[in-house]
Design an enzyme around this catalytic site. Structure first.
Site, PDB file in Angstrom:
ATOM      1  N   LEU A  99       7.686  -3.242  -6.833  1.00  0.00           N
ATOM      2  CA  LEU A  99       7.943  -1.865  -7.207  1.00  0.00           C
ATOM      3  C   LEU A  99       6.449  -1.207  -7.872  1.00  0.00           C
ATOM      4  CD1 LEU A  99       8.214  -1.363 -10.534  1.00  0.00           C
ATOM      5  CD2 LEU A  99      10.749  -1.672  -9.789  1.00  0.00           C
TER       6      LEU A  99
ATOM      7  N   CYS B 177      -0.379  -4.798 -14.587  1.00  0.00           N
ATOM      8  CA  CYS B 177      -0.178  -5.858 -13.502  1.00  0.00           C
ATOM      9  C   CYS B 177      -1.271  -6.422 -13.137  1.00  0.00           C
ATOM     10  CB  CYS B 177       0.770  -5.597 -12.388  1.00  0.00           C
ATOM     11  SG  CYS B 177       2.441  -5.020 -12.765  1.00  0.00           S
TER      12      CYS B 177
END
Ligand code: NAD
Length: 432
Positions: A153, A260
């Site tokens: 996601l 990330c």
């Protein structure tokens, strides 16, 4: 199914709320007691479109619960997702203390078969370590499986990404684990790729590293475009129309950030090194990203000459649009560099200002973009929020001291701004 999600951050909350919405009984657990007590009252600690409604709705229907007792969560659920943070250590390695901690707690509190689902982004072979840890700390000889189920996601569109993923990756080594995982995800009706555990772990790092590579590639191209007077948007369009390349992730700008890409690249490079492979390509991707931030900073410096005492309006603090996440935000790096040179920053972000106020003490926060630009020497757009695409530039021009726009996300049409009398500086637009 009775599911627990350990770690109630961006991934844990979204996964938990979505699994509850699908009809499962979900417990979201976290060792941050304050976060859990707020969540119990329906106060959501992050901004993610649609999440608050989804959580409140499932709290009301009693399909979703929150606890700060990882023990209780383990006892109550057959399927346990691990979604804790895996930040970078100083040497770039992923810090897996949280994962190990949770694995031990699971081992010490399980009271029957458990399926442990590794959802956090982790280096390849982490699941083997989770398995060994549980085996070492388990009290009775209960059966258990460990599976890898990386999450893809994106913040800002997390709920839609979770419920409509391009693919669901599940790394398993037993038929029972495979059966539970496929029936859990079956209601989403999306492709499920079942692989071995190590492949699944690698798919996540490989995907993020590849996406970061695309970004650094187009950013490197933006520097070439600027030097020769080409337009990187046109180059990206021409490349992206080739199906083998695709148009996504070819937007030149200020460099990637977030919680990330930087950390996952560091971790991937480090794990490769550990197993004897020098992942040169990824080192170049990382360097190019750092270089791109400096490239934007130099553009601002070239335009303003002296930065000291200049008033600069910065629109956008979050690392990308539609989130309040400031982790590794290129906008924050840019602001810090400008402040260090003596600039006076007035900033605005639609969602990230509350978080920014906690640690950014040297800047002025404004109630809207127009207040930020009032009397400023320059306007910098550092995050691609839709709100900034629709600004009234006649009003902006009147408010600015000098009509100078640095479009670090390439969201504007240079021709239009120039027509209005602005000096426009984009990234890779040849600065025509
Ligand atoms: P986050 O920091 O928002 O949330 C992590 C949560 O885990 C925090 O609430 C923290 O209090 C909790 N936690 C940490 N250690 C714990 C422990 N020992 N026991 C219980 N709770 C603990 O992180 P996130 O963004 O949700 O990311 C979680 C993982 O998912 C990371 O590995 C990340 O790389 C990965 N991931 C993140 C995204 C994203 O867009 N944020 C997307 C895909 C994958």
């Amino acid at each position: 199914m009775n599911i627990s999600i350990i770690g109630s951050g961006y991934v844990g909350l979204v996964s938990g709320a979505c699994f509850a919405e699908l009809g499962n009984n979900v417990i979201c657990a976290d060792n941050d007691v304050k976060k859990i007590s707020e969540l119990k009252k329906g106060v959501i600690p992050i901004y993610e479109p649609g999440l608050e409604e989804l959580i409140c709705n499932n709290l009301k229907k009693k399909r979703l619960k929150f606890t700060s007792s990882i023990k209780d969560a383990v006892k109550a659920s057959e399927v346990i997702f691990i979604a804790v943070g895996t930040p970078s250590l100083e040497n770039g390695e992923a810090d897996l203390t949280g994962i190990e901690n949770v694995a031990r707690t699971i081992a010490q509190n399980m009271n029957g078969y458990r399926l442990i689902v590794e959802k956090s982004t982790v280096p390849v072979e982490t699941c083997s370590w989770v398995k060994k840890t549980i085996a070492a700390y388990i009290k009775k000889k209960y059966k258990f499986d460990v599976v890898s189920n990386p999450e893809f996601l994106r913040e800002g569109s997390a709920i839609n990404d979770f419920t409509h993923p391009d693919r669901i990756v599940v790394g398993v080594e037993s038929a029972k684990a495979r059966q539970i995982m496929t029936s859990l995800y079956q209601p989403l009706n999306r492709p499920i790729l079942v692989t071995n555990i190590k492949s699944a772990e690698l798919i996540k790092h490989a995907s993020n590293a590849f996406l970061a590579t695309k970004i650094s590639f187009i950013n490197a191209l933006s520097q070439i475009c600027d030097r020769v007077g080409a337009n990187v948007k046109e180059v990206a369009q021409g490349m992206g129309l080739d199906n083998r390349i695709g148009r996504h992730f070819l937007h030149a700008g200020i460099g990637y950030g977030g919680s990330c890409f930087p950390k996952d690249l560091d971790a991937f490079i480090t794990i490769a090194e550990k197993i004897g492979y020098d992942f040169d390509i990824l080192k170049a991707v990382r360097n190019t990203n750092e270089e791109q931030k400096k490239f934007v900073f130099r553009k601002i410096k070239d335009a303003l000459w002296i930065i000291k005492d200049k008033s600069i309006a910065v629109l956008g603090l979050a690392f990308k649009a539609n989130t309040d996440d400031l982790r590794n935000s290129p906008s924050i790096d840019l602001i810090n560099a400008l402040v260090q040179e003596g600039a006076k920053i007035k900033a605005y972000d639609p969602k990230a200002m509350e978080k920014a106020k906690r640690f950014m003490k040297d800047i002025v926060f404004c109630k809207d973009p127009y207040q930020a630009v009032r009397g400023a020497d320059c306007l910098i757009v550092a995050t691609e929020w839709n709100e900034f695409k629709e600004l009234d530039f006649i009003k902006i021009k009147k408010a600015l001291k000098h009509p100078l726009v640095v479009d670090a996300r390439n969201i504007y049409d240079p021709g239009q701004l120039k027509k209005l009398g602005f000096t426009y500086i984009g990234v890779g637009s040849g600065n025509e």
